[in-house]
Motif scaffolding. Structure first.
Motif, PDB file in Angstrom:
ATOM      1  N   UNK A  38       0.827  -1.212   0.000  1.00  0.00           N
ATOM      2  CA  UNK A  38       0.000   0.000   0.000  1.00  0.00           C
ATOM      3  C   UNK A  38       0.858   1.258   0.000  1.00  0.00           C
ATOM      4  N   UNK A  39       2.153   1.089   0.068  1.00  0.00           N
ATOM      5  CA  UNK A  39       3.006   2.252   0.302  1.00  0.00           C
ATOM      6  C   UNK A  39       4.090   2.374  -0.753  1.00  0.00           C
ATOM      7  N   UNK A  40       4.617   3.593  -0.891  1.00  0.00           N
ATOM      8  CA  UNK A  40       5.759   3.745  -1.786  1.00  0.00           C
ATOM      9  C   UNK A  40       6.972   3.043  -1.189  1.00  0.00           C
ATOM     10  N   UNK A  41       7.995   2.879  -1.970  1.00  0.00           N
ATOM     11  CA  UNK A  41       9.197   2.216  -1.463  1.00  0.00           C
ATOM     12  C   UNK A  41      10.043   3.231  -0.695  1.00  0.00           C
ATOM     13  N   UNK A  42      10.510   2.796   0.478  1.00  0.00           N
ATOM     14  CA  UNK A  42      11.196   3.739   1.365  1.00  0.00           C
ATOM     15  C   UNK A  42      12.479   4.264   0.726  1.00  0.00           C
ATOM     16  N   UNK A  43      13.110   3.459  -0.090  1.00  0.00           N
ATOM     17  CA  UNK A  43      14.350   3.910  -0.713  1.00  0.00           C
ATOM     18  C   UNK A  43      14.072   5.101  -1.641  1.00  0.00           C
ATOM     19  N   UNK A  44      12.849   5.181  -2.168  1.00  0.00           N
ATOM     20  CA  UNK A  44      12.497   6.304  -3.037  1.00  0.00           C
ATOM     21  C   UNK A  44      11.988   7.505  -2.262  1.00  0.00           C
ATOM     22  N   UNK A  45      11.299   7.270  -1.139  1.00  0.00           N
ATOM     23  CA  UNK A  45      10.684   8.438  -0.506  1.00  0.00           C
ATOM     24  C   UNK A  45      11.426   8.904   0.741  1.00  0.00           C
ATOM     25  N   UNK A  46      12.267   8.061   1.341  1.00  0.00           N
ATOM     26  CA  UNK A  46      13.066   8.561   2.466  1.00  0.00           C
ATOM     27  C   UNK A  46      14.552   8.463   2.150  1.00  0.00           C
ATOM     28  N   UNK A  47      14.911   7.452   1.411  1.00  0.00           N
ATOM     29  CA  UNK A  47      16.306   7.334   0.983  1.00  0.00           C
ATOM     30  C   UNK A  47      16.522   8.198  -0.249  1.00  0.00           C
ATOM     31  N   UNK A  48      17.454   7.763  -1.068  1.00  0.00           N
ATOM     32  CA  UNK A  48      17.742   8.482  -2.307  1.00  0.00           C
ATOM     33  C   UNK A  48      17.884   7.395  -3.369  1.00  0.00           C
ATOM     34  N   UNK A  49      16.888   7.305  -4.257  1.00  0.00           N
ATOM     35  CA  UNK A  49      16.892   6.143  -5.153  1.00  0.00           C
ATOM     36  C   UNK A  49      17.715   6.362  -6.420  1.00  0.00           C
ATOM     37  N   UNK A  50      18.490   7.456  -6.457  1.00  0.00           N
ATOM     38  CA  UNK A  50      19.398   7.613  -7.595  1.00  0.00           C
ATOM     39  C   UNK A  50      20.844   7.543  -7.092  1.00  0.00           C
ATOM     40  N   UNK A  51      21.319   8.652  -6.517  1.00  0.00           N
ATOM     41  CA  UNK A  51      22.735   8.705  -6.142  1.00  0.00           C
ATOM     42  C   UNK A  51      23.115   7.712  -5.031  1.00  0.00           C
ATOM     43  N   UNK A  52      22.241   7.567  -4.039  1.00  0.00           N
ATOM     44  CA  UNK A  52      22.584   6.719  -2.883  1.00  0.00           C
ATOM     45  C   UNK A  52      21.626   5.535  -2.743  1.00  0.00           C
ATOM     46  N   UNK A  53      21.200   4.989  -3.862  1.00  0.00           N
ATOM     47  CA  UNK A  53      20.216   3.901  -3.784  1.00  0.00           C
ATOM     48  C   UNK A  53      20.745   2.730  -2.951  1.00  0.00           C
ATOM     49  N   UNK A  54      21.949   2.263  -3.260  1.00  0.00           N
ATOM     50  CA  UNK A  54      22.482   1.106  -2.530  1.00  0.00           C
ATOM     51  C   UNK A  54      22.668   1.431  -1.051  1.00  0.00           C
ATOM     52  N   UNK A  55      23.259   2.610  -0.804  1.00  0.00           N
ATOM     53  CA  UNK A  55      23.542   2.976   0.594  1.00  0.00           C
ATOM     54  C   UNK A  55      22.241   3.120   1.382  1.00  0.00           C
ATOM     55  N   UNK A  56      21.276   3.845   0.815  1.00  0.00           N
ATOM     56  CA  UNK A  56      20.072   4.086   1.617  1.00  0.00           C
ATOM     57  C   UNK A  56      19.250   2.809   1.765  1.00  0.00           C
ATOM     58  N   UNK A  57      19.257   1.939   0.755  1.00  0.00           N
ATOM     59  CA  UNK A  57      18.548   0.655   0.914  1.00  0.00           C
ATOM     60  C   UNK A  57      19.178  -0.145   2.057  1.00  0.00           C
TER      61      UNK A  57
END
Ligand code: GLC
Length: 538
Positions: free
Chosen positions: A323-342
């Protein structure tokens, strides 16, 4: 392990959204044989329990959350024999399976509702909530989740019926003991098949305020849960269910309970209440998904829950679901820091008190899906809202931007198995678009790279299992710069220190201890890189 070790507190749950997991027969829709085909990789990841989103017979107005037969499998997903095979194959690998129990409402195609709507006087009339019009209009001002009004008029008998969700999801009348017995019978039937528990959908909405009073406020329809959420009778119904079905079973029960406070969660999950094992925590995701990303607020909410619940109740923890967006996209950074924030969110999820729930794809760093036209969206909430607002005269492009910013389809795109066409999800035409980034973001890439997000989750899961303090330890917040979230889990056998940098800046911080796991290959002693996370043994 601590004195009172409990399997469902130690378990890691993996949520499978069957429609988007793996399609074994080329019809573009994931299915049960597809899940069986992929069990080995879940075992490799180290999870213990699979939560299946609804797989029952359903017209799929709300992707299976509108059930027309609780005791049969949707033919699009397979057969009951496939389900039994899945259960056996999962159990053979030490994986348990919990089902989604959707009993706040049925589908309008369920035979109970078919019967119910035929006449005012029949055995099933009272299975649902029917009321006369008031002054020629809806019985009260309740707005629906997916429509303006929570009521629909039925010509055949001249009354309105209540549906908190879509008109095709009529609410069951839990005041009727016959309804409660039907639900208990269905639960017992599935448990007898050997399933290991239930996720109880929208469960704290089952009791409505006596007399169905208007919501406060002006306007024709008021969106509020004040009259159908966490009502006192809700607890009576759960206790009755527990006594009738759950008490003799060692199963996992987790309630999807909207708008829960710490005290409400204790009321549902404290062992001496005899209701459920746990309720999901939503306050943190509700906050960042509606108000926005705010590290201070995230820390405040999680700290309050960790401290307030310890020794008194239990929660299910998640940062992602269907039901929710993916946290890596809305709280992390899904471009520059995708791996790190995931990896940072993996660390957070797996070092807090509460049973961790992973949603398919988070372990490979899948990001939000974005589609170009309204026709590509499927979510009933998105589509209904779009239709209603355009019909009311709003600019279609403006409405489209608005609904796609909140669509639940952001997290529902097909699982990205590999870099081939349609991510290896199907050989047919996928029911909903595959994220084009699957060329780089997919399981195969993750499996091949020892430093991938998948392998980080695998190591983090193993660490949690080997470290009782991470399951049972007391949480203690440690003072730190604003950008960091630092806390201890203090257990009987020692404590762990968790240091998380929730920002895109590098931040100075000196931590002491033996490093158990970390997101970065060469951690600097006194400085954390953007989205760096570490766990120390103290
Ligand atoms: C829950 C489900 C959601 C569904 C709703 C109605 O919130 O998670 O997907 O639409 O209940 O059943």
């Amino acid at each position: 392990m601590s004195g009172n070790s409990v399997w469902w507190k130690e378990a890691i749950v993996y949520q499978v959204y069957p429609k988007s997991f793996y399609d074994s027969d080329g019809d573009g829709i994931g299915d049960l044989p597809g899940i069986i085909a992929k069990l080995d990789v879940l075992q490799q990841l180290g999870v213990d329990v699979i939560w299946l989103n609804p797989v029952y017979v359903s017209p799929e107005v709300d992707n299976g959350y509108d059930i027309s037969d609780y005791q049969a499998i949707n033919p699009k997903f397979g057969t009951m024999a496939d389900f039994e095979h899945l259960l056996a194959e999962a159990h053979r690998r030490g994986l348990r399976v919990i089902m989604d129990l959707v009993v706040n409402h049925t589908s309008d195609q369920h035979e109970w509702f078919h019967e119910s709507r035929t006449t005012r006087e029949n055995a099933y009339r009272d299975y649902f909530i029917w009321r006369d019009p008031v002054n020629g209009r809806e019985p009260n001002n309740w707005a629906g989740h997916f429509t303006q009004s929570a009521w629909s008029f039925d010509d055949a008998t001249g009354q309105y019926y209540l549906h908190i969700f879509s008109p095709q999801q009529p609410d069951l009348n839990w005041e009727n003991p016959a309804v409660r017995q039907e639900v208990q019978r269905i639960m017992a039937w599935w448990l007898a098949k050997g399933i290991d528990g239930f996720r109880l959908d929208a469960i704290n909405l089952i009791a409505k305020a006596p007399g169905l009073p208007d919501n406060r406020g002006d306007g024709r329809y008021i969106f509020s849960i004040e009259n159908f959420c966490n009502q006192p009778r809700f607890h009576d119904y759960l206790r009755e269910m527990n006594h009738a079905v759950l008490a003799q079973q060692d199963v996992l029960t987790v309630g999807e309970c909207a708008a829960l406070t710490v005290d409400d969660a204790i009321a549902v999950s404290a062992p001496d209440r005899h209701e459920l094992n746990m309720a999901f925590l939503f306050e943190h995701t509700d906050y960042y998904n509606t108000v926005g990303k705010d590290p201070q607020k995230l820390k405040e909410i999680l700290t309050r829950w960790q401290v307030g619940l310890h020794g008194r109740g239990w929660v299910g923890l998640a940062f992602n679901n269907h039901d929710q967006p993916r946290v890596v996209s809305c709280f992390g950074d899904d471009t520059r820091y995708r791996e790190e924030s995931a990896k940072l969110f993996a660390t957070l999820l797996l070092t807090l008190e509460g049973t961790p729930f992973l949603f398919q794809g988070e372990e490979i760093g899948m990001t939000n899906a974005v589609y170009a036209t309204i026709e590509e969206y499927n979510d009933v909430g998105t589509v209904n809202l779009y239709r209603e607002q355009v019909a009311a005269g709003a600019d279609p492009q403006v409405v489209f931007e608005r609904v796609r910013a909140t669509s639940r389809d952001r997290g529902r795109s097909p699982y990205q198995w590999d870099g081939s066409a349609d991510a290896g999800f199907t050989t047919g035409i996928p029911w909903i678009g595959v994220n084009p980034n699957h060329v780089a973001v997919n399981l195969q890439e993750n499996l091949d790279d020892p430093d991938s997000i998948f392998h980080y989750y695998r190591r983090m899961i193993a660490l949690r299992k080997a470290t009782p303090a991470l399951v049972y330890g007391r949480f203690e917040a440690v003072p730190a710069p604003d950008a960091l979230f630092v806390y201890r889990r203090i257990g009987d056998e020692g404590s762990c220190l968790v240091v998380l940098n929730l920002s895109e800046e590098s931040v100075e911080f000196a931590a002491e201890g033996t490093l158990l796991i970390g997101t970065h290959a060469q951690p600097e002693k006194n400085r954390l890189q953007p989205y760096e996370a570490r766990v120390y043994r103290e």
